[in-house]
Scaffold this motif. Structure first.
Motif, PDB file in Angstrom:
ATOM      1  N   SER A  50       0.827  -1.206   0.000  1.00  0.00           N
ATOM      2  CA  SER A  50       0.000   0.000   0.000  1.00  0.00           C
ATOM      3  C   SER A  50       0.867   1.264   0.000  1.00  0.00           C
ATOM      4  O   SER A  50       0.576   2.234  -0.711  1.00  0.00           O
ATOM      5  N   ARG A  53       2.258   1.789  -3.382  1.00  0.00           N
ATOM      6  CA  ARG A  53       1.225   2.343  -4.254  1.00  0.00           C
ATOM      7  C   ARG A  53       1.166   3.869  -4.095  1.00  0.00           C
ATOM      8  O   ARG A  53       1.030   4.606  -5.063  1.00  0.00           O
ATOM      9  N   LYS A  59       1.883  10.311  -4.137  1.00  0.00           N
ATOM     10  CA  LYS A  59       1.288  10.877  -2.911  1.00  0.00           C
ATOM     11  C   LYS A  59       2.251  10.839  -1.736  1.00  0.00           C
ATOM     12  O   LYS A  59       2.033  11.487  -0.725  1.00  0.00           O
ATOM     13  N   SER A 121     -17.310  -3.939  13.105  1.00  0.00           N
ATOM     14  CA  SER A 121     -18.251  -3.300  12.186  1.00  0.00           C
ATOM     15  C   SER A 121     -19.663  -3.422  12.705  1.00  0.00           C
ATOM     16  O   SER A 121     -20.548  -2.720  12.255  1.00  0.00           O
ATOM     17  N   HIS A 142     -14.489   2.670  14.273  1.00  0.00           N
ATOM     18  CA  HIS A 142     -14.755   1.876  13.077  1.00  0.00           C
ATOM     19  C   HIS A 142     -14.247   2.569  11.821  1.00  0.00           C
ATOM     20  O   HIS A 142     -14.758   3.627  11.441  1.00  0.00           O
ATOM     21  N   PHE A 144     -12.978   2.405   7.561  1.00  0.00           N
ATOM     22  CA  PHE A 144     -13.590   1.933   6.315  1.00  0.00           C
ATOM     23  C   PHE A 144     -12.510   1.561   5.307  1.00  0.00           C
ATOM     24  O   PHE A 144     -11.424   2.142   5.301  1.00  0.00           O
ATOM     25  N   ASN A 145     -12.854   0.633   4.476  1.00  0.00           N
ATOM     26  CA  ASN A 145     -11.928  -0.020   3.540  1.00  0.00           C
ATOM     27  C   ASN A 145     -11.988   0.645   2.150  1.00  0.00           C
ATOM     28  O   ASN A 145     -13.087   0.797   1.639  1.00  0.00           O
ATOM     29  N   VAL A 149      -7.658   5.444   2.183  1.00  0.00           N
ATOM     30  CA  VAL A 149      -8.430   6.285   1.257  1.00  0.00           C
ATOM     31  C   VAL A 149      -9.684   6.860   1.915  1.00  0.00           C
ATOM     32  O   VAL A 149      -9.989   8.052   1.761  1.00  0.00           O
ATOM     33  N   GLN A 150     -10.441   6.037   2.620  1.00  0.00           N
ATOM     34  CA  GLN A 150     -11.737   6.484   3.153  1.00  0.00           C
ATOM     35  C   GLN A 150     -11.519   7.426   4.332  1.00  0.00           C
ATOM     36  O   GLN A 150     -10.722   7.138   5.221  1.00  0.00           O
ATOM     37  N   ASN A 193     -23.105   0.949   8.347  1.00  0.00           N
ATOM     38  CA  ASN A 193     -23.559  -0.398   7.985  1.00  0.00           C
ATOM     39  C   ASN A 193     -25.068  -0.565   8.150  1.00  0.00           C
ATOM     40  O   ASN A 193     -25.673  -1.403   7.470  1.00  0.00           O
ATOM     41  N   MET A 229     -18.327   2.241  -6.907  1.00  0.00           N
ATOM     42  CA  MET A 229     -18.389   0.848  -7.371  1.00  0.00           C
ATOM     43  C   MET A 229     -19.784   0.299  -7.051  1.00  0.00           C
ATOM     44  O   MET A 229     -20.446   0.780  -6.137  1.00  0.00           O
ATOM     45  N   LEU A 234     -18.403  -4.062  -4.421  1.00  0.00           N
ATOM     46  CA  LEU A 234     -18.087  -3.578  -3.066  1.00  0.00           C
ATOM     47  C   LEU A 234     -18.043  -4.746  -2.076  1.00  0.00           C
ATOM     48  O   LEU A 234     -17.166  -4.814  -1.213  1.00  0.00           O
TER      49      LEU A 234
HETATM   50  N1  3HC Z   1      -4.313   1.921  -0.423  1.00  0.00           N
HETATM   51  C1  3HC Z   1      -3.917   3.159  -0.717  1.00  0.00           C
HETATM   52  N2  3HC Z   1      -4.464   3.897  -1.688  1.00  0.00           N
HETATM   53  C2  3HC Z   1      -5.418   3.331  -2.417  1.00  0.00           C
HETATM   54  C3  3HC Z   1      -5.894   2.031  -2.170  1.00  0.00           C
HETATM   55  C4  3HC Z   1      -5.291   1.314  -1.110  1.00  0.00           C
HETATM   56  N3  3HC Z   1      -5.653   0.077  -0.787  1.00  0.00           N
HETATM   57  N4  3HC Z   1      -6.882   1.750  -3.048  1.00  0.00           N
HETATM   58  C5  3HC Z   1      -7.027   2.833  -3.814  1.00  0.00           C
HETATM   59  N5  3HC Z   1      -6.150   3.795  -3.441  1.00  0.00           N
HETATM   60  C6  3HC Z   1      -6.033   5.144  -3.994  1.00  0.00           C
HETATM   61  C7  3HC Z   1      -5.339   5.105  -5.324  1.00  0.00           C
HETATM   62  O1  3HC Z   1      -3.933   5.266  -5.177  1.00  0.00           O
HETATM   63  C8  3HC Z   1      -5.967   6.274  -6.027  1.00  0.00           C
HETATM   64  O2  3HC Z   1      -5.345   7.497  -5.667  1.00  0.00           O
HETATM   65  P1  3HC Z   1      -5.102   8.640  -6.788  1.00  0.00           P
HETATM   66  O3  3HC Z   1      -6.463   8.937  -7.357  1.00  0.00           O
HETATM   67  O4  3HC Z   1      -4.537   9.779  -6.007  1.00  0.00           O
HETATM   68  O5  3HC Z   1      -4.170   8.017  -7.750  1.00  0.00           O
HETATM   69  C9  3HC Z   1      -7.387   6.338  -5.473  1.00  0.00           C
HETATM   70  O6  3HC Z   1      -7.356   5.640  -4.224  1.00  0.00           O
HETATM   71  C10 3HC Z   1      -8.369   5.700  -6.411  1.00  0.00           C
HETATM   72  O7  3HC Z   1      -7.936   4.377  -6.659  1.00  0.00           O
HETATM   73  P2  3HC Z   1      -7.976   3.656  -8.089  1.00  0.00           P
HETATM   74  O8  3HC Z   1      -7.815   4.679  -9.184  1.00  0.00           O
HETATM   75  O9  3HC Z   1      -7.058   2.489  -8.087  1.00  0.00           O
HETATM   76  O10 3HC Z   1      -9.396   2.998  -8.155  1.00  0.00           O
HETATM   77  P3  3HC Z   1     -10.802   3.637  -8.053  1.00  0.00           P
HETATM   78  O11 3HC Z   1     -10.844   5.039  -8.491  1.00  0.00           O
HETATM   79  O12 3HC Z   1     -11.670   2.614  -8.659  1.00  0.00           O
HETATM   80  O13 3HC Z   1     -11.060   3.654  -6.452  1.00  0.00           O
HETATM   81  C11 3HC Z   1     -11.737   2.747  -4.418  1.00  0.00           C
HETATM   82  C12 3HC Z   1     -10.967   2.502  -5.698  1.00  0.00           C
HETATM   83  C13 3HC Z   1     -11.007   3.777  -3.557  1.00  0.00           C
HETATM   84  C14 3HC Z   1     -11.798   1.416  -3.674  1.00  0.00           C
HETATM   85  C15 3HC Z   1     -13.174   3.291  -4.781  1.00  0.00           C
HETATM   86  O14 3HC Z   1     -13.748   2.442  -5.746  1.00  0.00           O
HETATM   87  C16 3HC Z   1     -14.107   3.382  -3.598  1.00  0.00           C
HETATM   88  O15 3HC Z   1     -14.033   4.305  -2.790  1.00  0.00           O
HETATM   89  N6  3HC Z   1     -15.032   2.403  -3.498  1.00  0.00           N
HETATM   90  C17 3HC Z   1     -16.008   2.349  -2.401  1.00  0.00           C
HETATM   91  C18 3HC Z   1     -15.351   1.748  -1.189  1.00  0.00           C
HETATM   92  C19 3HC Z   1     -16.286   1.699  -0.016  1.00  0.00           C
HETATM   93  O16 3HC Z   1     -17.494   1.928  -0.097  1.00  0.00           O
HETATM   94  N7  3HC Z   1     -15.708   1.356   1.153  1.00  0.00           N
HETATM   95  C20 3HC Z   1     -16.480   1.173   2.351  1.00  0.00           C
HETATM   96  C21 3HC Z   1     -16.745  -0.286   2.521  1.00  0.00           C
HETATM   97  S1  3HC Z   1     -17.711  -0.598   3.935  1.00  0.00           S
HETATM   98  C22 3HC Z   1     -16.596  -0.841   5.143  1.00  0.00           C
HETATM   99  O17 3HC Z   1     -15.399  -0.796   4.973  1.00  0.00           O
HETATM  100  C23 3HC Z   1     -17.182  -1.092   6.478  1.00  0.00           C
HETATM  101  C24 3HC Z   1     -17.024  -2.503   6.922  1.00  0.00           C
HETATM  102  O18 3HC Z   1     -17.516  -2.543   8.218  1.00  0.00           O
HETATM  103  C25 3HC Z   1     -17.770  -3.508   6.104  1.00  0.00           C
END
Ligand code: 3HC
Length: 287
Positions: A50, A53, A59, A121, A142, A144-145, A149-150, A193, A229, A234
């Motif tokens: 990560s 990345r 960044k 969660s 709590h 977020f995944n 990013v979140q 959630n 997404m 998701l």
């Molecule tokens: N680590 C670090 N940075 C990351 C990353 C990771 N694992 N995944 C993505 N990124 C960064 C990328 O570097 C990129 O940064 P940049 O725009 O500055 O280059 C940016 O995030 C966007 O990534 P990508 O271009 O690779 O891909 P996407 O634009 O498709 O974004 C995503 C991917 C961030 C996962 C986006 O699709 C998203 O936000 N999806 C929704 C996720 C969501 O809803 N999460 C909550 C889940 S619920 C939860 O966690 C609760 C639990 O209790 C269930």
């Protein structure tokens, strides 16, 4: 209550590795707990991937990546967490695993002021706090995944959490980690959630009944509602096993059919098609 300088993160899976990473990037001394040296190595690889990345996308500088890594130490012995000011538990979303971890941490932490936070969660935080010798110092935190990013952290005090702990943790999340904190009551699912799980389970039911294809369900929400997404993708990101555990806890709490994990989700978990982490879920991840 002093400043939080030493942090522990127990569990270095999808969530724990992200939490450990952002804490290390925030300049904190982070001790990460895993069950074995092999699991610790896998967790460290996740953090490195990560951080790399971040470097690739411009960044993070290479120096900052190396500095963050130098602040991370790994251990397979919870006894090593004695000096921590705050320990964030991020082990599997299973009641017995979480309570065993929290009970041990309560005994191990040297300072009576030390805080234990759970990244659960959906398990009521009071049920977890009750297994420790310091329920007033236990709180839900709590994330977020993907954690780096979140921007959100839900802060979940129980009936017994001290007001100082709530203020201290909220200040830590906002000032030190740079995230936005929202306060939720200690009800299974908290804020996010409670809204998200019925939606995700409905998407699985829609697929299961043959109402629409996985591609069309996801395209519907991405292109029709500008979600980043679709719900099935998701679920693949969250991990189907985790999603099933979250839905089960919420169903247990409210007996609301919308929370009940549909048979298709259960069969996919039994089959080991858990989403991105296994390369296959509702979609395939061959890379
Ligand atoms: N680590 C670090 N940075 C990351 C990353 C990771 N694992 N995944 C993505 N990124 C960064 C990328 O570097 C990129 O940064 P940049 O725009 O500055 O280059 C940016 O995030 C966007 O990534 P990508 O271009 O690779 O891909 P996407 O634009 O498709 O974004 C995503 C991917 C961030 C996962 C986006 O699709 C998203 O936000 N999806 C929704 C996720 C969501 O809803 N999460 C909550 C889940 S619920 C939860 O966690 C609760 C639990 O209790 C269930």
């Amino acid at each position: 209550m002093g400043e939080i300088v030493t942090v522990g993160v127990v569990g270095c899976g999808l969530m724990g590795s992200g939490i450990a990473e952002i804490c290390a990037r925030a300049g904190l001394d982070v001790l990460v707990g895993e069950v074995s040296p092999e699991a610790a190595m896998a967790g460290r690889r996740r953090v490195v991937a990560s951080l790399d990345r971040g470097v690739r996308s411009g960044k993070l500088s290479e120096e900052d990546r190396d500095a963050a890594l130098s602040r991370l130490t790994f251990s397979a012995d919870l006894g090593d967490f004695a000096d921590r000011h705050l320990v964030i538990e991020a082990v599997a979303e299973r009641f017995e695993v979480k309570t065993a971890t929290l009970a041990t941490l309560g005994k191990v932490l040297r300072s009576p002021d030390a805080i234990i936070a759970s990244n659960t969660s959906s398990i009521p935080v009071m049920d977890l706090a009750a297994c420790t010798d310091r329920p007033d110092r236990v709180i839900g935190m709590h994330f977020f995944n993907p954690v780096p990013v979140q921007k959100l952290v839900e802060i979940v005090p129980t009936q017994l959490t001290s007001g100082h702990v709530v203020d201290h943790v909220t200040e830590f999340v906002t000032t030190r980690l740079g995230k936005t904190a929202i306060r939720a009551q200690d009800r299974s699912g908290f804020v996010v959630n409670a809204l998200l799980v019925p939606y995700l389970m409905s998407a699985v039911r829609m697929l299961e009944s043959g109402f629409a294809s996985a591609e069309d369900i996801d395209a519907g929400m991405v292109l029709g509602c500008a979600h980043p997404m679709g719900p099935l993708r998701l679920l693949d990101l969250i991990g189907l096993d985790t999603a099933q555990s979250v839905a089960e806890s919420m169903y247990e709490e409210f007996k609301e059919p919308l929370h009940a994990p549909p048979p298709l989700l259960r069969r996919m978990v039994a089959a080991g098609t858990l989403g991105r982490k296994t390369g296959r879920g509702f979609h395939r991840y061959d890379e």
